[in-house]
Design an enzyme around this catalytic site. Sequence first.
Site, PDB file in Angstrom:
ATOM      1  CB  SER A 177       1.491  -9.817  12.826  1.00  0.00           C
ATOM      2  OG  SER A 177       0.638 -10.766  13.436  1.00  0.00           O
ATOM      3  CG  HIS A 203      -2.265  -8.558  13.108  1.00  0.00           C
ATOM      4  ND1 HIS A 203      -1.652  -9.451  12.260  1.00  0.00           N
ATOM      5  CD2 HIS A 203      -2.839  -7.626  12.313  1.00  0.00           C
ATOM      6  CE1 HIS A 203      -1.844  -9.071  11.006  1.00  0.00           C
ATOM      7  NE2 HIS A 203      -2.553  -7.959  11.012  1.00  0.00           N
ATOM      8  CG  ASP A 299      -2.897  -7.546   7.325  1.00  0.00           C
ATOM      9  OD1 ASP A 299      -3.437  -7.067   6.307  1.00  0.00           O
ATOM     10  OD2 ASP A 299      -3.027  -7.062   8.461  1.00  0.00           O
TER      11      ASP A 299
END
Length: 358
Positions: A177, A203, A299
């Site tokens: 991310s 992401h 995540d």
Amino acid sequence: MTLETPVRVLIVDDSAVVRQMLTEILSRDAGIEVVGSAADPLLAREKIKRLNPDVITLDVEMPRMDGLVFLENLMRLRPTPVVMISSLTERGADTTLQALSLGAVDFVSKPKIDVARGLEGYAEEIVSKVKMAAKAKVSALNRPSAPKVTLDMQSAPVAGSALRFRTTDRLIAIGASAGGTEALRVVLEHMPADAPAVVMTQHLPASFSTAFAERLNRHSAMSVREATDGEAILPGHAYLPPGGQHLRIIRDGARWRCRIDDGPPVNRHKPAVDVLFRSVAANAGPNAVGAILTGMGDDGARGLLEMLQAGAPTLVQDEASSVVWGMPGAAYKLGAAQEVVPLDRVAERLLALSAQAR
């Protein structure tokens, strides 16, 4: 109980409306203090010296001095965490990815129309990314390049054998991310053309995925592309989910295929790393290797644990080389990571672990 010092923010944007909206959004949070704003980089330069902000929000397209030139100078002379405010256009995607390569920590996408009202919809994201940026290590972005590695490299022997294997039997899964666009570039840049297949989730806004895949492809000996539903996963290829969709893998006899999933967000993300990792755990088991690179939040942590429980070797990027040690740290605390590795050794270790994967 001691109160945390508020994050001091300088807003740099040529739009008075955007400056006002960002000021209102950020000032609503008790943990943030907007110390000033500037309409262009030249004015910002003086205010940075005087106000010493912890974080700068910076519009990509600016008058009097190009935003990228300003960012490059800032990172060279006075490294400061920067959150870019970028437009959701193809050109905006290319520019933002370039900004991330120059040292910006993260970015927030600016709506194409009705910017003032549209920014309000991004309020939570803006606040969280500014707070995250305040804790980010900007120095982690200015790292020496790792040596290129090859499959038969002997610098990290595994059980006394050379790092050669039948790549059709191996799969590498990576999630990232914040800070990940550059971390993934570093990893793929040092993968040989005959490396095992790589499936990745980063992401990103939907409109950025094509530009990101093209950027990675320019920097890697592997063929990097956006995945299409049902396509075979091949050695020497790296796959990213297309804009705003999850990527999973499915088993098809002796091979794996990509499955594009338009399901709901997971962990508030779409694409989500957990979706990819869980499918890899279920379908590739011990024939896969999992890695989480720099990123905010958690995540991928549970998915990496599922991969480990399915017999896959796992690693996370270490804190020192991560821009944000959120996702890797969460996986480590969960017991999902067998190794904690600096970024410049991730490619080498992925190849070594792939060589010993069953």
